[in-house]
Design an enzyme around this catalytic site. Structure first.
Site, PDB file in Angstrom:
ATOM      1  N   TYR A 169       0.905  -1.258   0.074  1.00  0.00           N
ATOM      2  CA  TYR A 169      -0.055   0.027   0.018  1.00  0.00           C
ATOM      3  C   TYR A 169       0.742   1.245  -0.025  1.00  0.00           C
ATOM      4  CZ  TYR A 169      -3.670   3.151   1.858  1.00  0.00           C
ATOM      5  OH  TYR A 169      -4.509   4.103   1.765  1.00  0.00           O
ATOM      6  N   LYS A 173       0.973   4.358  -2.971  1.00  0.00           N
ATOM      7  CA  LYS A 173       0.646   5.904  -2.452  1.00  0.00           C
ATOM      8  C   LYS A 173       2.039   6.563  -2.640  1.00  0.00           C
ATOM      9  CE  LYS A 173      -3.523   4.966  -1.191  1.00  0.00           C
ATOM     10  NZ  LYS A 173      -4.579   5.444  -2.347  1.00  0.00           N
TER      11      LYS A 173
END
Length: 275
Positions: A169, A173
């Protein structure tokens, strides 16, 4: 400042619920028409239910309650051709696109050593590649129109700060920051601005689920217990921010108030980055 997006069109992904729905409804309240996409299904490797078509229909009703038009499609952002086709249909009906909210995303957690190949690829495909496809589909329209525009990627505090058990993740990001800064340079001659927003925890189904609660004491936590467990993450004494807090940042970046803001990573983080 009601009506500051009168005559404008918002293109938003992940629009069936949470941040995406709130963006759509708030922009409609400010006068914008909306092109909305959502996969409306569960996503493999994600430990909480995905949005549904009924959720997307509720977004449509909420936008139309402001007497604005909306073109809503069930499309997974990993489907480049589907994203392009949905946006083309939206522009055909609404005439243009001015603001792009590349908002669709998923979350999941695991120790890096335990991440499966499928979990890694799904995270990167949705949270990075899907956001790129969203922007890529809109760029020709923004350039052709000739009067500028705004692209905003929804990143995360995990896009500015490493986060344990979220390596896939956090990688996606962080990558959005590089993507946005590159596009900001590429599109500046066309007066198209490109930025990222970096929220801390947001009070949506992405965090309000038993899967994530297991990291904070167990799926049986009450909202009050969960709130107390999450609050220490932030510098300000709050467990999470509201969807409106993120939408306010998007409204600023997309409006004339942010007309000279580009290539910027804007935290809405209750002080996490400063902690």
């Amino acid at each position: 400042m009601a009506g500051r997006f009168e005559g404008k069109v918002l293109f938003v992904t992940g629009a069936a619920r949470g941040q995406g729905r709130n963006h759509a409804v708030r922009f409609a309240a400010e006068g914008a028409d909306v092109i909305a996409l959502d996969a409306c299904r569960d996503i493999e490797t994600v430990g909480y239910p995905g949005a549904t078509r009924a959720d997307l229909d509720e977004t449509v009703r909420a936008v139309e309650a402001h007497d604005r038009r909306i073109v809503a499609s069930v499309v997974d952002v990993r489907d480049r051709a589907g994203v392009v086709a949905a946006l083309e249909e939206g522009v055909a009906q609404l005439g243009r696109v001015d603001v792009v909210s590349a908002n669709a995303g998923i979350a999941g957690f695991a120790a890096a050593a335990d991440l499966t190949e499928e979990a890694w690829r799904t995270m990167i495909d949705v949270n990075l590649t899907g956001q790129f496809f969203t922007a890529q589909a809109a760029i020709p329209h923004l350039v052709r129109q000739g009067d500028g525009g705004s692209i905003v990627f929804t990143s995360s505090i995990a896009g500015l700060k490493g986060t344990g058990f979220l390596s896939h993740y956090s990688a996606a990001k962080h990558a959005l920051v590089g993507l946005a800064r590159s596009l900001a340079k590429e599109l500046a001659p066309h007066h198209v601005r490109v930025n990222t927003i970096h929220p801390t925890n947001v009070d949506t189904p992405m965090i309000q689920n038993d899967n994530l609660k297991t990291l904070f004491g167990g799926p049986g936590l009450t909202r009050e217990e969960y709130s107390a467990a999450m609050t220490p993450m932030n510098l300000l004494p709050v467990p999470w921010v509201d969807v409106d807090d993120v939408t306010e940042a998007l409204l600023f970046l997309a409006s004339d108030a942010g007309r000279f803001v580009t290539g910027t990573a804007l935290p809405v983080d209750a002080g996490v980055i400063a902690k």
